[in-house]
Design an enzyme around this catalytic site. Sequence first.
Site, PDB file in Angstrom:
ATOM      1  N   MET A   1     -69.069  60.101 -13.367  1.00  0.00           N
ATOM      2  CA  MET A   1     -69.275  61.548 -13.317  1.00  0.00           C
ATOM      3  C   MET A   1     -67.992  62.409 -12.798  1.00  0.00           C
ATOM      4  O   MET A   1     -67.488  61.835 -11.918  1.00  0.00           O
ATOM      5  CB  MET A   1     -70.461  61.780 -12.502  1.00  0.00           C
ATOM      6  CG  MET A   1     -70.820  63.289 -12.355  1.00  0.00           C
ATOM      7  SD  MET A   1     -72.709  63.614 -12.091  1.00  0.00           S
ATOM      8  CE  MET A   1     -72.654  63.422 -10.257  1.00  0.00           C
ATOM      9  N   CYS A   2     -67.675  63.519 -13.480  1.00  0.00           N
ATOM     10  CA  CYS A   2     -66.724  64.192 -12.996  1.00  0.00           C
ATOM     11  C   CYS A   2     -67.132  65.642 -13.303  1.00  0.00           C
ATOM     12  O   CYS A   2     -67.949  66.101 -14.047  1.00  0.00           O
ATOM     13  CB  CYS A   2     -65.353  63.905 -13.763  1.00  0.00           C
ATOM     14  SG  CYS A   2     -64.534  62.473 -13.489  1.00  0.00           S
ATOM     15  N   GLY A   3     -66.239  66.455 -12.558  1.00  0.00           N
ATOM     16  CA  GLY A   3     -66.509  68.075 -12.875  1.00  0.00           C
ATOM     17  C   GLY A   3     -65.182  68.574 -13.460  1.00  0.00           C
ATOM     18  O   GLY A   3     -64.026  68.250 -13.059  1.00  0.00           O
ATOM     19  N   ARG A  32     -69.834  66.572  -8.232  1.00  0.00           N
ATOM     20  CA  ARG A  32     -69.494  66.050  -9.338  1.00  0.00           C
ATOM     21  C   ARG A  32     -68.322  64.991  -9.321  1.00  0.00           C
ATOM     22  O   ARG A  32     -68.060  63.955  -9.942  1.00  0.00           O
ATOM     23  CB  ARG A  32     -69.416  66.598 -10.581  1.00  0.00           C
ATOM     24  CG  ARG A  32     -70.729  67.527 -10.911  1.00  0.00           C
ATOM     25  CD  ARG A  32     -70.450  68.039 -12.230  1.00  0.00           C
ATOM     26  NE  ARG A  32     -70.640  67.096 -13.457  1.00  0.00           N
ATOM     27  CZ  ARG A  32     -71.283  66.693 -14.122  1.00  0.00           C
ATOM     28  NH1 ARG A  32     -72.675  67.288 -13.694  1.00  0.00           N
ATOM     29  NH2 ARG A  32     -71.145  65.734 -15.037  1.00  0.00           N
ATOM     30  N   ASN A 176     -64.267  65.089 -18.753  1.00  0.00           N
ATOM     31  CA  ASN A 176     -65.311  64.501 -18.272  1.00  0.00           C
ATOM     32  C   ASN A 176     -65.960  63.253 -19.150  1.00  0.00           C
ATOM     33  O   ASN A 176     -66.491  63.541 -20.342  1.00  0.00           O
ATOM     34  CB  ASN A 176     -66.311  65.504 -17.713  1.00  0.00           C
ATOM     35  CG  ASN A 176     -67.771  64.891 -17.223  1.00  0.00           C
ATOM     36  OD1 ASN A 176     -68.486  65.665 -17.375  1.00  0.00           O
ATOM     37  ND2 ASN A 176     -68.018  63.773 -16.751  1.00  0.00           N
TER      38      ASN A 176
END
Lengths: 299, 227
Positions: A1-3, A32, A176
């Site tokens: 997960m990334c933002g 995130r 992402n």
Amino acid sequence: MCGIVGLYLKNDRFENDLGALFEPMLITMTDRGPDSAGFAIYGDDVPDNWVKLTLKDADNTHTWAELEQQISSELGCDVQCTVNVNVAVLKAQSQEDTVRTWLSQHYPSIQVLSAGKSIEILKEVGLPEVIASKFNLSAMKGSHIIGHTRMATESAVTMEGSHPFSTGSDLCLVHNGSLSNHNRLRDKLKRDGISFETENDSEVAAGYLTWRLKQGDSLKEALENALNDLDGFFTFTIGTKDGFAVMRDPIACKPAVLAETEDYVAMASEYQALASLPGIEQAKVWEPEPATFYIWERK
Amino acid sequence: MITVDLAQKTVRELNQSLHTENNIETHREWRVENTKGGHNIAVGLDADIKVDIHGHAGYFCAGMNKTAKITVHGNAGQGVAENMMSGVVRVKGDASQAAGATAHGGLLVIEGNAGARCGISMKGVDIVVKGDVGHMSCFMGQSGSLVVCGDAGEALGDSLYEVHIYVKGKVKSLGADCIKKDMRDEHVKELQALLDSAGIEEDVTAFTRYGSARELYTFKVDNASAY
């Protein structure tokens, strides 16, 4: 997960407030991605015969003022160097290749985080809030900015593995998701002259776009080709000198929300990162379609 | 009516208030403000109360709902009304992916569009969408109904069990084992009742019914290529 987050101004109304509007967007995405964060800001363009580079030196064996003088005398050109904590923005009345070659010969420990006419990239390991404050993001001005908060999956938590990635002039990308064909694609792109600094999958996506643009593709054509050639999960936000693009893969399991008003286009992984923007209550808010890209460009 | 301002209180405090017996016995109507896209708003309710959420909601809004009537006056993020058991959840704007995922019962009304995988693995809920639904909607849907007044994206009803699907607009493509079916009287009545309960006026004769061909229920070697 990334933002991932991006803010593209359609006019000059908020140019002086770009950093201040963007900082809460980036910090809201800490949930995130708490491992590292970074942003690429576009603005303060250099004239045609100048180049602008963002530099970082792991060894710290010199002062940036020394470097400024040295480049100026050895390359015989005007140079301006502005230091922001441990990063320097170097403007030189020269060609990108000339400055890069000189740097790699004299200061091999210096990393070039970005190069172009407009782009500056700042990124670090750590919480987005700490990084934003360290680089004084809230005071920055410009026309557009894209950022990333990383929860690492495909490579280690390092500054090098942090986004945004830039592999070409004024181009950068945040991602992402995870790409599944990045190793093979990286080999192919290396053979075609694109260089990579890391083993990171997202850097390959940036390298791919650089390669397509070098082949003469427009941004639109490059993104059309990317949809065919990149395999995996992705929501991308991409910055060029005058443009801003968002693209999702056909499965579209990585989230994205877009908002548009008369003054700006904003993108975020989650709506909550957009909630602090002026006029967001009246903005057109929508979820970008799968296998579709959206481009805004200043004419 | 009790008003909860999420600029002043956390979502956890809001949800705790909505779960506390004394509160919900004396206060049947709730208003939530300043949502700012926060996640998990009004989750796990188990009481005959009315909750109006003003602003956009984040992920899993009204998840696991039982009995309560929840209205989002804005858009809802991923997984709105996921695993709902009963009650009514209404979204005035758009809903993101996986709206009504795995929900067992109740009614979910989306007045805008729904994203991908609307009603994925639904187990008895009725979902009425006034706009379009995204790709893979009703994937592995087991029971309940999905009504789409707009268009449906790719692979509608893939690996479908017994959900009744009604679509008024175009279907981009049908998923494995999902087929077009005749609208018999019982289906016209069912569809009319669903639209009535959702408060949406549509011409029921304009809809097409889709359902399971029941060829993939159990593994048959002849179907291996379909997996």
